[in-house]
Design a protein around this motif. Sequence first.
Motif, PDB file in Angstrom:
ATOM      1  N   SER A  96       0.840  -1.198   0.000  1.00 33.52           N
ATOM      2  CA  SER A  96       0.000   0.000   0.000  1.00 33.52           C
ATOM      3  C   SER A  96       0.873   1.245   0.000  1.00 33.52           C
ATOM      4  N   ALA A  97       0.206   2.395  -0.211  1.00 32.87           N
ATOM      5  CA  ALA A  97       0.914   3.671  -0.183  1.00 32.87           C
ATOM      6  C   ALA A  97       1.502   3.936   1.194  1.00 32.87           C
ATOM      7  N   GLY A  98       0.817   3.470   2.222  1.00 28.13           N
ATOM      8  CA  GLY A  98       1.325   3.639   3.572  1.00 28.13           C
ATOM      9  C   GLY A  98       2.475   2.699   3.898  1.00 28.13           C
ATOM     10  N   GLN A  99       2.591   1.590   3.123  1.00 22.34           N
ATOM     11  CA  GLN A  99       3.661   0.612   3.331  1.00 22.34           C
ATOM     12  C   GLN A  99       4.223   0.235   1.958  1.00 22.34           C
ATOM     13  N   PRO A 100       4.953   1.172   1.305  1.00 22.01           N
ATOM     14  CA  PRO A 100       5.405   0.928  -0.067  1.00 22.01           C
ATOM     15  C   PRO A 100       6.621   0.021  -0.175  1.00 22.01           C
TER      16      PRO A 100
END
Length: 387
Positions: A96-100
């Motif tokens: 995810s964008a929070g965990q790229p």
Amino acid sequence: MTAQHPSPWPRFSGPAAPYGGGDPYADYRTVDFPFAGLTDLADRRLGAGVVAANDEFFAQRENLLLPERPLFDPEHFGHKGKIMDGWETRRRRGPSAGQPWPAAEDHDWALIRLGAPGVVRGIVVDTAHFRGNHPQAVSVEGASVSGSPAPEELLSDGVRWTTLLPRTPVGGHAANGFAVPAGRRLTHLRLSQYPDGGIARLRVYGDVVPDPGWLEALGTFDVVALENGGRVEDASDRFYSPAANTIRPGRSRKMDDGWETRRRRDRGHDWIRYRLTGQALIRALEIDTAYLKGNSAGWASVSVRDAEGGAAEGAGTSGADGWREILPRTRLQPDTEHRFVLPAPVIGTHARVDVFPDGGISRLRLFGSLTEQGATALAARHREPAD
């Protein structure tokens, strides 16, 4: 069987400097590995193959086993980007964008079938020309699987994989070498790179352990061939090409596919010493000078020695050093197969070819079969030791 002991040579880490033009090997990092004189069990010329990989977006997996050193063309690009001479996967991303970022356990893998099953002694993970796009770390596992398993079978739960090299950092644009404590006979490897990136070549050095049942079924076979467990122990000269070329599969296809020495300016001669598959009864031999025309050896002789002794069959008069000449000094013709049937079988564990005064041969073949003693010793090496 995990390789965790300290290494006597430097460990390379991190990326190399960006390519700045000129000779791309000028800043290549490598050392002489003591195990590099052994047979490369993953040599494509012995029948090795990369049977599967989870990703090969930028560069195909088959490049891993090419015998030539990796090439680099700074102007060579394709529709997917820079074309590299190696195996290169796409960049991994997180969920995810929070965990790229990729997770710590994320990795790419390739399955390698060894061309000659055997005991692995050392591994080189070569990242030549992969400077900022090499993996952060690699690991290597081995398995022994009979027959010709499909990738799905190798990846199944029924296959027992043994760690040869635990997850270990590697450097870019470098020959990353690792000694491996001797273990059981292996047929396949699993190479993993964390989390992604590119590896130019994989070299797997060790001792070939052929299938004794197969050799027994063949009856007469080449007892000095690499694929049957023969190897070069030493040679007087390796100036133009490796002495091990003389026992590779098939006929030579070009001049440097054999063994050629520099021009002698003294009264000496050149030689190669071999270790055979095991104690063997030799019945015939062949010396090939294919593609060596103005530079083939002028004369050659062949001798054998039985380092194990104890066998009366085929015994004969030997010199003080234990060597017995089975082919006297014989004139060789350029670009020619020379075949000789021995008047009586001869027992040996080692062989030596002497060439006079210099020059080259492309192949040496020694045809025979294992003695009872040699077959028993090979069967013991073939059996998997208890873990």
